[in-house]
Design a protein around this motif. Sequence first.
Motif, PDB file in Angstrom:
ATOM      1  N   VAL A 128      -8.896  34.575  47.415  1.00  0.00           N
ATOM      2  CA  VAL A 128      -9.198  33.137  47.343  1.00  0.00           C
ATOM      3  C   VAL A 128     -10.148  32.855  46.185  1.00  0.00           C
ATOM      4  CG1 VAL A 128     -10.299  31.208  48.544  1.00  0.00           C
ATOM      5  CG2 VAL A 128      -8.704  32.695  49.777  1.00  0.00           C
ATOM      6  N   ARG A 129     -11.162  33.693  46.005  1.00  0.00           N
ATOM      7  CA  ARG A 129     -12.084  33.507  44.882  1.00  0.00           C
ATOM      8  C   ARG A 129     -11.361  33.622  43.547  1.00  0.00           C
ATOM      9  NH1 ARG A 129     -15.343  37.039  47.725  1.00  0.00           N
ATOM     10  NH2 ARG A 129     -14.988  38.680  46.167  1.00  0.00           N
ATOM     11  N   ALA A 130     -10.309  34.450  43.514  1.00  0.00           N
ATOM     12  CA  ALA A 130      -9.563  34.638  42.269  1.00  0.00           C
ATOM     13  C   ALA A 130      -8.640  33.460  41.966  1.00  0.00           C
ATOM     14  CB  ALA A 130      -8.740  35.918  42.345  1.00  0.00           C
ATOM     15  N   GLY A 131      -8.486  32.563  42.922  1.00  0.00           N
ATOM     16  CA  GLY A 131      -7.661  31.378  42.681  1.00  0.00           C
ATOM     17  C   GLY A 131      -6.369  31.309  43.460  1.00  0.00           C
ATOM     18  N   TRP A 132      -6.105  32.304  44.299  1.00  0.00           N
ATOM     19  CA  TRP A 132      -4.916  32.237  45.135  1.00  0.00           C
ATOM     20  C   TRP A 132      -5.124  31.219  46.247  1.00  0.00           C
ATOM     21  CZ3 TRP A 132      -0.336  34.583  44.225  1.00  0.00           C
ATOM     22  CH2 TRP A 132      -0.310  35.673  43.352  1.00  0.00           C
ATOM     23  N   PRO A 133      -4.122  30.399  46.552  1.00  0.00           N
ATOM     24  CA  PRO A 133      -4.226  29.503  47.711  1.00  0.00           C
ATOM     25  C   PRO A 133      -4.381  30.336  48.983  1.00  0.00           C
ATOM     26  CG  PRO A 133      -2.390  28.863  46.300  1.00  0.00           C
ATOM     27  CD  PRO A 133      -2.859  30.194  45.803  1.00  0.00           C
ATOM     28  N   PRO A 134      -5.088  29.820  49.979  1.00  0.00           N
ATOM     29  CA  PRO A 134      -5.335  30.601  51.198  1.00  0.00           C
ATOM     30  C   PRO A 134      -4.076  31.160  51.850  1.00  0.00           C
ATOM     31  CG  PRO A 134      -6.773  28.701  51.158  1.00  0.00           C
ATOM     32  CD  PRO A 134      -5.840  28.542  49.983  1.00  0.00           C
ATOM     33  N   ALA A 135      -3.004  30.364  51.901  1.00  0.00           N
ATOM     34  CA  ALA A 135      -1.786  30.858  52.536  1.00  0.00           C
ATOM     35  C   ALA A 135      -1.232  32.062  51.799  1.00  0.00           C
ATOM     36  CB  ALA A 135      -0.732  29.749  52.591  1.00  0.00           C
ATOM     37  N   GLN A 136      -1.265  32.023  50.470  1.00  0.00           N
ATOM     38  CA  GLN A 136      -0.749  33.150  49.700  1.00  0.00           C
ATOM     39  C   GLN A 136      -1.708  34.331  49.744  1.00  0.00           C
ATOM     40  OE1 GLN A 136       0.446  30.327  46.354  1.00  0.00           O
ATOM     41  NE2 GLN A 136       1.817  32.052  45.991  1.00  0.00           N
ATOM     42  N   ALA A 137      -2.999  34.051  49.850  1.00  0.00           N
ATOM     43  CA  ALA A 137      -3.966  35.143  50.001  1.00  0.00           C
ATOM     44  C   ALA A 137      -3.709  35.898  51.305  1.00  0.00           C
ATOM     45  CB  ALA A 137      -5.392  34.590  49.981  1.00  0.00           C
ATOM     46  N   THR A 138      -3.369  35.157  52.352  1.00  0.00           N
ATOM     47  CA  THR A 138      -3.011  35.791  53.626  1.00  0.00           C
ATOM     48  C   THR A 138      -1.769  36.651  53.463  1.00  0.00           C
ATOM     49  OG1 THR A 138      -3.964  33.968  54.902  1.00  0.00           O
ATOM     50  CG2 THR A 138      -2.359  35.360  56.026  1.00  0.00           C
ATOM     51  N   SER A 139      -0.778  36.120  52.755  1.00  0.00           N
ATOM     52  CA  SER A 139       0.461  36.876  52.539  1.00  0.00           C
ATOM     53  C   SER A 139       0.215  38.150  51.733  1.00  0.00           C
ATOM     54  CB  SER A 139       1.487  35.992  51.814  1.00  0.00           C
ATOM     55  OG  SER A 139       1.862  34.891  52.612  1.00  0.00           O
ATOM     56  N   LEU A 143       1.140  41.790  52.911  1.00  0.00           N
ATOM     57  CA  LEU A 143       2.028  42.588  52.067  1.00  0.00           C
ATOM     58  C   LEU A 143       1.416  43.951  51.753  1.00  0.00           C
ATOM     59  CD1 LEU A 143       4.419  42.999  50.094  1.00  0.00           C
ATOM     60  CD2 LEU A 143       3.088  41.747  48.387  1.00  0.00           C
ATOM     61  N   MET A 144       0.147  43.966  51.396  1.00  0.00           N
ATOM     62  CA  MET A 144      -0.503  45.217  51.051  1.00  0.00           C
ATOM     63  C   MET A 144      -0.583  46.148  52.262  1.00  0.00           C
ATOM     64  SD  MET A 144      -0.983  44.912  47.849  1.00  0.00           S
ATOM     65  CE  MET A 144      -2.024  46.322  47.495  1.00  0.00           C
ATOM     66  N   ARG A 145      -0.835  45.573  53.439  1.00  0.00           N
ATOM     67  CA  ARG A 145      -0.876  46.413  54.642  1.00  0.00           C
ATOM     68  C   ARG A 145       0.494  47.008  54.928  1.00  0.00           C
ATOM     69  NH1 ARG A 145      -0.507  45.506  60.240  1.00  0.00           N
ATOM     70  NH2 ARG A 145      -0.682  43.247  60.084  1.00  0.00           N
ATOM     71  N   TYR A 146       1.553  46.195  54.789  1.00  0.00           N
ATOM     72  CA  TYR A 146       2.902  46.721  54.999  1.00  0.00           C
ATOM     73  C   TYR A 146       3.175  47.882  54.045  1.00  0.00           C
ATOM     74  CZ  TYR A 146       3.780  42.176  57.287  1.00  0.00           C
ATOM     75  OH  TYR A 146       3.730  41.066  58.088  1.00  0.00           O
ATOM     76  N   PHE A 147       2.836  47.683  52.792  1.00  0.00           N
ATOM     77  CA  PHE A 147       3.162  48.676  51.769  1.00  0.00           C
ATOM     78  C   PHE A 147       2.374  49.965  51.967  1.00  0.00           C
ATOM     79  CE2 PHE A 147       2.354  50.530  47.521  1.00  0.00           C
ATOM     80  CZ  PHE A 147       3.656  50.892  47.201  1.00  0.00           C
ATOM     81  N   LEU A 197       3.439  50.496  43.829  1.00  0.00           N
ATOM     82  CA  LEU A 197       2.240  49.660  43.770  1.00  0.00           C
ATOM     83  C   LEU A 197       2.197  48.847  42.484  1.00  0.00           C
ATOM     84  CD1 LEU A 197      -0.486  48.771  44.910  1.00  0.00           C
ATOM     85  CD2 LEU A 197      -1.505  50.841  43.928  1.00  0.00           C
ATOM     86  N   ARG A 198       2.499  49.479  41.355  1.00  0.00           N
ATOM     87  CA  ARG A 198       2.479  48.761  40.082  1.00  0.00           C
ATOM     88  C   ARG A 198       3.563  47.690  40.036  1.00  0.00           C
ATOM     89  NH1 ARG A 198      -0.953  50.654  36.359  1.00  0.00           N
ATOM     90  NH2 ARG A 198      -1.881  52.716  36.716  1.00  0.00           N
ATOM     91  N   ALA A 199       4.739  47.993  40.577  1.00  0.00           N
ATOM     92  CA  ALA A 199       5.807  47.003  40.614  1.00  0.00           C
ATOM     93  C   ALA A 199       5.411  45.811  41.485  1.00  0.00           C
ATOM     94  CB  ALA A 199       7.092  47.639  41.142  1.00  0.00           C
TER      95      ALA A 199
END
Length: 236
Positions: A128-139, A143-147, A197-199
């Motif tokens: 969120v601090r980096a500028g991602w909207p909260p909904a996308q920050a949640t996603s 996503l990272m946990r899934y991966f 991860l890079r992809a």
Amino acid sequence: MARPRKPLLSRDRIVETAGALVDAEGLAALSTRRLAAELGVSGPSLYNHFRTKDEILDAIADAVSTKIDLSMFAETDGRDWRTALHDWAVSYRAALADHPHIVPVLAQGPGRRPAGLRVADAVFGAMVRAGWPPAQATSIGALMRYFVTGSALGSFARGFVDDETAYDPADYPHLGQAHLLAEHRQKVDERAFETGLRALLDGLRMQYETLARPAETESPAADAASGPDSSVSAEA
């Protein structure tokens, strides 16, 4: 007063012993009876510290979560969001790789586990601090946990036997070297993780760049069509 022959029972000692048992033999090996025997105490003694076996598993999982580096998400760290996610994911996977049998518990999410919640909070806050909207920050956190947890649940390379006769070229013309994968398991799996991860991060960067572009100017006709009662749907 004589000192007890065994250390006094504590939550930390229970978690440490239970974690070692799970690491060595898997989740199925953990029972309150087996754990009490390992600790040299009676079964009911455990219930002074944990009400159920699930609570013990939660505590083991949370102990693993404390080993995940979160320093890259500190506001004073200076890494951009993409680098921070990369470095965190590497640390996250390393912690899980050291304790693969507890990964199915971690994959269920943090629940009420304090260390797990600190991880989720740090990732979300940094995005969120980096500028991602909260909904996308949640996603992104999901996503990272899934991966990461998915990569730690099993080994691609270990899925192939080291017997070259198992892969007859007549049946599997492209698996002539598959029997060598198990021998190089760590290198193969780490390279696959880094490639994925890079992809993943490159794809997120492309999405992020669209956020930074100025919105296209609405046409006068569109402005006229929008009355004071028009509404904009918010992304949940």
